[in-house]
Design a protein around this motif. Structure first.
Motif, PDB file in Angstrom:
ATOM      1  N   CYS A   8      35.338  27.935 -12.646  1.00  0.00           N
ATOM      2  CA  CYS A   8      34.224  28.509 -13.412  1.00  0.00           C
ATOM      3  C   CYS A   8      33.665  27.500 -14.410  1.00  0.00           C
ATOM      4  O   CYS A   8      32.449  27.454 -14.647  1.00  0.00           O
ATOM      5  CB  CYS A   8      34.697  29.758 -14.151  1.00  0.00           C
ATOM      6  N   LEU A   9      34.537  26.676 -14.969  1.00  0.00           N
ATOM      7  CA  LEU A   9      34.081  25.665 -15.920  1.00  0.00           C
ATOM      8  C   LEU A   9      33.169  24.654 -15.247  1.00  0.00           C
ATOM      9  O   LEU A   9      32.152  24.224 -15.815  1.00  0.00           O
ATOM     10  CB  LEU A   9      35.298  24.968 -16.549  1.00  0.00           C
ATOM     11  N   ARG A  10      33.487  24.281 -14.000  1.00  0.00           N
ATOM     12  CA  ARG A  10      32.661  23.317 -13.275  1.00  0.00           C
ATOM     13  C   ARG A  10      31.334  23.923 -12.832  1.00  0.00           C
ATOM     14  O   ARG A  10      30.352  23.200 -12.666  1.00  0.00           O
ATOM     15  CB  ARG A  10      33.428  22.790 -12.050  1.00  0.00           C
ATOM     16  N   HIS A  11      31.292  25.239 -12.684  1.00  0.00           N
ATOM     17  CA  HIS A  11      30.056  25.905 -12.252  1.00  0.00           C
ATOM     18  C   HIS A  11      29.339  26.578 -13.419  1.00  0.00           C
ATOM     19  O   HIS A  11      28.485  27.452 -13.208  1.00  0.00           O
ATOM     20  CB  HIS A  11      30.358  26.943 -11.159  1.00  0.00           C
ATOM     21  N   ASN A  12      29.672  26.196 -14.646  1.00  0.00           N
ATOM     22  CA  ASN A  12      28.982  26.670 -15.864  1.00  0.00           C
ATOM     23  C   ASN A  12      29.061  28.196 -16.031  1.00  0.00           C
ATOM     24  O   ASN A  12      28.090  28.864 -16.366  1.00  0.00           O
ATOM     25  CB  ASN A  12      27.510  26.233 -15.859  1.00  0.00           C
ATOM     26  N   VAL A  13      30.223  28.736 -15.772  1.00  0.00           N
ATOM     27  CA  VAL A  13      30.492  30.151 -16.034  1.00  0.00           C
ATOM     28  C   VAL A  13      31.495  30.225 -17.179  1.00  0.00           C
ATOM     29  O   VAL A  13      32.607  29.686 -17.075  1.00  0.00           O
ATOM     30  CB  VAL A  13      31.033  30.869 -14.784  1.00  0.00           C
ATOM     31  N   LEU A  14      31.099  30.867 -18.273  1.00  0.00           N
ATOM     32  CA  LEU A  14      31.957  30.980 -19.454  1.00  0.00           C
ATOM     33  C   LEU A  14      32.933  32.135 -19.274  1.00  0.00           C
ATOM     34  O   LEU A  14      32.518  33.287 -19.102  1.00  0.00           O
ATOM     35  CB  LEU A  14      31.114  31.189 -20.711  1.00  0.00           C
ATOM     36  N   VAL A  15      34.224  31.851 -19.305  1.00  0.00           N
ATOM     37  CA  VAL A  15      35.275  32.857 -19.131  1.00  0.00           C
ATOM     38  C   VAL A  15      36.073  32.958 -20.429  1.00  0.00           C
ATOM     39  O   VAL A  15      36.623  31.961 -20.908  1.00  0.00           O
ATOM     40  CB  VAL A  15      36.202  32.508 -17.955  1.00  0.00           C
ATOM     41  N   ILE A  16      36.133  34.156 -21.009  1.00  0.00           N
ATOM     42  CA  ILE A  16      36.895  34.417 -22.235  1.00  0.00           C
ATOM     43  C   ILE A  16      37.977  35.428 -21.895  1.00  0.00           C
ATOM     44  O   ILE A  16      37.689  36.534 -21.426  1.00  0.00           O
ATOM     45  CB  ILE A  16      35.989  34.974 -23.362  1.00  0.00           C
TER      46      ILE A  16
ATOM     47  N   VAL B 163      27.029  44.478 -13.465  1.00  0.00           N
ATOM     48  CA  VAL B 163      26.699  43.301 -14.267  1.00  0.00           C
ATOM     49  C   VAL B 163      25.685  43.704 -15.333  1.00  0.00           C
ATOM     50  O   VAL B 163      24.667  44.335 -15.033  1.00  0.00           O
ATOM     51  CB  VAL B 163      26.136  42.167 -13.389  1.00  0.00           C
ATOM     52  N   GLY B 164      25.973  43.335 -16.591  1.00  0.00           N
ATOM     53  CA  GLY B 164      25.064  43.619 -17.694  1.00  0.00           C
ATOM     54  C   GLY B 164      24.198  42.423 -18.022  1.00  0.00           C
ATOM     55  O   GLY B 164      24.374  41.316 -17.497  1.00  0.00           O
ATOM     56  N   ALA B 165      23.241  42.648 -18.923  1.00  0.00           N
ATOM     57  CA  ALA B 165      22.308  41.590 -19.308  1.00  0.00           C
ATOM     58  C   ALA B 165      21.988  41.717 -20.790  1.00  0.00           C
ATOM     59  O   ALA B 165      22.307  42.712 -21.437  1.00  0.00           O
ATOM     60  CB  ALA B 165      21.033  41.673 -18.476  1.00  0.00           C
ATOM     61  N   GLY B 166      21.341  40.667 -21.314  1.00  0.00           N
ATOM     62  CA  GLY B 166      20.928  40.676 -22.714  1.00  0.00           C
ATOM     63  C   GLY B 166      21.939  40.079 -23.661  1.00  0.00           C
ATOM     64  O   GLY B 166      22.141  40.596 -24.766  1.00  0.00           O
ATOM     65  N   VAL B 167      22.594  38.992 -23.257  1.00  0.00           N
ATOM     66  CA  VAL B 167      23.636  38.361 -24.070  1.00  0.00           C
ATOM     67  C   VAL B 167      23.212  36.946 -24.433  1.00  0.00           C
ATOM     68  O   VAL B 167      22.644  36.225 -23.597  1.00  0.00           O
ATOM     69  CB  VAL B 167      24.987  38.333 -23.314  1.00  0.00           C
ATOM     70  N   HIS B 168      23.472  36.559 -25.679  1.00  0.00           N
ATOM     71  CA  HIS B 168      23.246  35.190 -26.146  1.00  0.00           C
ATOM     72  C   HIS B 168      24.585  34.594 -26.564  1.00  0.00           C
ATOM     73  O   HIS B 168      25.422  35.287 -27.145  1.00  0.00           O
ATOM     74  CB  HIS B 168      22.289  35.155 -27.333  1.00  0.00           C
ATOM     75  N   VAL B 169      24.776  33.311 -26.283  1.00  0.00           N
ATOM     76  CA  VAL B 169      25.993  32.599 -26.666  1.00  0.00           C
ATOM     77  C   VAL B 169      25.592  31.312 -27.357  1.00  0.00           C
ATOM     78  O   VAL B 169      24.743  30.562 -26.849  1.00  0.00           O
ATOM     79  CB  VAL B 169      26.884  32.280 -25.444  1.00  0.00           C
ATOM     80  N   ASN B 170      26.197  31.066 -28.514  1.00  0.00           N
ATOM     81  CA  ASN B 170      25.938  29.822 -29.222  1.00  0.00           C
ATOM     82  C   ASN B 170      27.198  29.359 -29.913  1.00  0.00           C
ATOM     83  O   ASN B 170      28.180  30.113 -30.049  1.00  0.00           O
ATOM     84  CB  ASN B 170      24.793  30.001 -30.231  1.00  0.00           C
ATOM     85  N   VAL B 171      27.178  28.121 -30.347  1.00  0.00           N
ATOM     86  CA  VAL B 171      28.313  27.507 -31.035  1.00  0.00           C
ATOM     87  C   VAL B 171      28.058  27.551 -32.536  1.00  0.00           C
ATOM     88  O   VAL B 171      26.957  27.234 -32.995  1.00  0.00           O
ATOM     89  CB  VAL B 171      28.518  26.051 -30.565  1.00  0.00           C
TER      90      VAL B 171
ATOM     91  N   LEU C 100      26.329  36.801  -7.918  1.00  0.00           N
ATOM     92  CA  LEU C 100      25.745  37.757  -8.859  1.00  0.00           C
ATOM     93  C   LEU C 100      25.169  37.080 -10.099  1.00  0.00           C
ATOM     94  O   LEU C 100      24.674  37.770 -10.997  1.00  0.00           O
ATOM     95  CB  LEU C 100      26.800  38.789  -9.280  1.00  0.00           C
ATOM     96  N   SER C 101      25.233  35.739 -10.152  1.00  0.00           N
ATOM     97  CA  SER C 101      24.689  34.948 -11.270  1.00  0.00           C
ATOM     98  C   SER C 101      25.292  35.364 -12.608  1.00  0.00           C
ATOM     99  O   SER C 101      24.601  35.483 -13.634  1.00  0.00           O
ATOM    100  CB  SER C 101      23.157  35.080 -11.325  1.00  0.00           C
ATOM    101  N   VAL C 102      26.605  35.601 -12.616  1.00  0.00           N
ATOM    102  CA  VAL C 102      27.299  35.958 -13.854  1.00  0.00           C
ATOM    103  C   VAL C 102      27.452  34.712 -14.713  1.00  0.00           C
ATOM    104  O   VAL C 102      27.972  33.682 -14.251  1.00  0.00           O
ATOM    105  CB  VAL C 102      28.669  36.590 -13.549  1.00  0.00           C
ATOM    106  N   ASP C 103      26.987  34.778 -15.966  1.00  0.00           N
ATOM    107  CA  ASP C 103      27.092  33.639 -16.876  1.00  0.00           C
ATOM    108  C   ASP C 103      28.300  33.735 -17.803  1.00  0.00           C
ATOM    109  O   ASP C 103      28.918  32.728 -18.134  1.00  0.00           O
ATOM    110  CB  ASP C 103      25.820  33.534 -17.739  1.00  0.00           C
TER     111      ASP C 103
END
Length: 644
Positions: free
Chosen positions: A390-398, A429-437, A371-374
């Motif tokens: 998930c960390l190895r496949h670049n999926v951010l889990v909180i 699945v939703g869309a329109g999210v930005h993540v930054n440090v 589902l290409s969940v980021d």
């Protein structure tokens, strides 16, 4: 003698009230703006906690008695509901326990005590409710004092009346008189404003057929409303926030900054100046000084350094998000799931627990990747194996995200919260999210902590990052922030305020004495004797309880050196109060750096704290009474009586 009689009682029997008074006395230092920190140390484990409120104090104490547990439950409920006023609740519970004990010692029956104290509280609430200060009055008065030329006149060239009425929505009462105490003017009246206007600004056009008297007044009123509404959009709650900050200026500045951010990202792009506490989140950050505290648009969460590498792969693109309400583990079952008892599944007999965990992890990871969940937000805990995959496949889990945050992201992104990962589909699945440090916090404080900022398009969610170099102080700073936010929230919701710094309690004292000393006819006296023969005694002792509250407040605030001097000042204030109008209001004022500031309290919070304190005292009084009445009074001794 029966417990409901009028004879003298042994005070040792009412241990519940005595325990309540003793526990409440330990929290007297938390009353007022200058709260003192207390260290609570566990003698067994030698662990210590730093507290700065009644709620946190009772939370850390080991209250083995039922009275202490009742007080803690009452305080916890009040704190979770209103987030303010626990100091008033605990203090009054102790004071009114002492009042009840003194009434019992004087031989007053319990029904008369309950009826008298209930009536006394009703008198105080009614007096405060009738004379509360509206938010509009507070804002307009502050605006006139600080900005006397901000749109409060209309040009005479418009042909309209230039005599503006500034009392829109404010009732005419003695509050509109100019009040001065100690040489400080703390009130502005409509009459004074009119007198200060020059004659040329008060000319009315009466001879034109287009401007008769009625139309002129109507147009003038509409012009005032337009002017007031225009000005009210610009003050941005600053005056109101200053009035209810209660000495927590740093925390209130964060709240005001959060309100300004929310006003820029309102629903549908609409700007609004109202604070939304449901869109506020806090993120405590240890290891940094308080200067690093700030407010950030979006959801800020602490994360490990390893997850920063995942953020680099996002490259500031729009991300897809999934929401899980519950634990993300193989063994998790939602709260409504009831597994049949004494049932063994065939798959459980032929497979081990490790293999089931691995199969479930592969299944969950496959669903997320297909589902290409980021970004995945989970309200509970997440399986360690799944997090690593998930960390190895670049999926951010909180994990450990509050349900309210999940619901907010569901509204802004279109995602649907699910209970199991197998329920995840395209429509969930939703869309329109930005993540930054947050780069400002990288390399400072604890090296293993990093702050991530998750922002959805059109969100009004705001996070207050609260930092402190003293780890034990973080909880107190976070509580201060929420207290300021909810005081402002309640002020906007109530639309009315009560003067603080002891002003409200001074009015209650005056009201009780006024009721007791009122002149009565012979028929009224006979009726009072029949319904409540000890009413005057009870109301006087309640008034003394209010005076004890005010004196403690004055001592803690540093206004006087001792309670004796405080009582002298209170008596003098009451004398001045009696010489004024019956509806006159004692202003709550404090002095800060040579500037006199008016302080206000929330009306709903005050009334609710008073009610809860009195209900708690009555509950313990009746509980003690039921136990004592089970005694064999012919023995004349307590015997084997058990106290709660």
């Amino acid at each position: 003698m029966s417990i409901l009689g009028t004879g003298a009682l042994n005070q040792g029997r009412h241990t519940g009230l005595q325990q309540l008074e003793a526990i409440a006395a330990a929290a007297n230092a938390f009353l007022g703006p200058n709260k003192r920190y207390k260290f609570i140390q566990d003698e067994a484990s030698e662990e210590a906690a730093l507290v700065c409120s009644c709620y946190r104090l009772l939370e850390q104490l080991e209250l083995s008695s039922s009275v202490g547990q009742l007080l803690h439950e009452t305080t916890r409920t009040h704190q979770e509901t209103l987030h303010s006023g626990t100091g008033t609740l605990v203090f009054l519970a102790g004071v009114w326990s002492r009042v009840v004990l003194e009434c019992l010692h004087k031989g007053i029956s319990i029904p008369h005590i309950i009826a008298g104290m209930s009536k006394g509280l009703d008198l105080c609430v009614e007096a405060c409710r009738c004379n509360a200060v509206t938010v509009e009055e507070l804002v307009s008065k502050t605006a006139l004092l600080k900005h006397p030329s901000c749109g409060y006149h209309v040009s005479a060239a418009d042909g309209l009346s230039t005599e503006l009425l500034l009392d829109i929505g404010v009732k005419q009462s003695s509050q509109d008189t100019i009040r001065a105490r100690n040489g400080v003017t703390n009130g502005v009246t409509i009459r004074a404003i009119k007198e200060n206007l020059s004659l040329k600004h008060r000319i009315k056009l009466k001879h034109s057929r287009h401007f008769n008297s009625s139309s002129t007044e109507a147009e003038g009123t509409r012009s005032v409303e337009t002017s007031y509404q225009k000005y009210s959009k610009t003050f941005e709650l600053v005056q109101l926030a200053e009035a209810v900050s209660h000495g927590c200026e740093a925390s209130m500045r964060l709240v005001m900054e959060a309100s300004r951010i929310q006003s820029r990202y309102g629903p549908g792009g609409q700007r609004c100046s109202v604070l939304d506490v449901d869109r506020l989140v806090t993120c405590p950050l240890p290891g940094l000084s308080e200067e690093h505290s700030r407010v950030v648009h979006g959801y800020v969460v602490k994360s490990c350094v390893e997850q920063v590498s995942v953020i680099k792969h996002f490259k500031e693109r729009m991300l897809k998000i999934g929401l899980v309400n519950g634990d993300l583990t193989e063994a998790y079952r939602h709260i409504g799931f009831n597994r049949p008892k004494k049932t063994t599944y065939f798959s459980e007999c032929i497979s081990t627990g490790d293999s089931r965990e691995e199969e479930w992890t592969d299944l969950a990871l496959g669903i997320l990747l297909n589902l290409s969940v980021d970004v995945l937000l989970v309200s509970g805990m997440v399986s360690t194996q799944l997090k690593n995959h998930c960390l190895r496949h670049n999926v951010l889990v909180i994990e450990h995200v509050k349900v309210t945050i999940l619901n907010h992201f569901a509204t802004t992104t279109g995602a649907v919260p699910i209970a199991y990962v197998t329920q995840l589909s395209t429509r969930c699945v939703g869309a329109g999210v930005h993540v930054n440090v947050l780069e400002d916090y990288c390399g400072t404080g604890k090296a293993e902590l990093t702050l991530l900022n998750i922002v959805a398009s059109g969100t009004s969610l705001v996070t207050a990052v609260i930092a402190s170099s003293v780890h034990a102080q973080l909880q107190s700073l976070e509580d201060q922030f929420w207290s300021c936010a909810y005081r402002l929230h309640h002020a906007l919701g109530d639309g009315k305020l009560l003067p603080g710094a002891g002003g409200t309690e001074l009015l209650c004292t005056h009201q009780l004495y006024k009721y007791v000393d009122r002149p009565t006819t012979g028929r009224e006296t006979d009726a009072a004797r029949a319904t409540g023969p000890h009413e005057q005694v009870i109301l006087r002792m309640m008034a003394e309880g209010w005076m004890d509250y005010i004196s403690t407040l004055m001592v803690n605030a540093g206004q006087v050196k001792g309670k004796a001097l405080a009582w002298t000042c209170i008596v003098q204030h009451l004398k001045d109060f009696k010489s004024k109008s019956p509806l006159g209001w004692p202003d709550g004022m404090v002095e800060r750096q040579g500037e006199v500031l008016e302080v206000y309290d929330n009306m709903t919070v005050k009334f609710e704290a008073w009610r809860r304190a009195l209900d708690l005292v009555f509950l313990i009084l009746q509980t003690d009474t039921e136990i004592i009445t089970g005694m064999n009074e012919s023995e004349g001794q307590c015997g084997d009586v058990r106290f709660l």
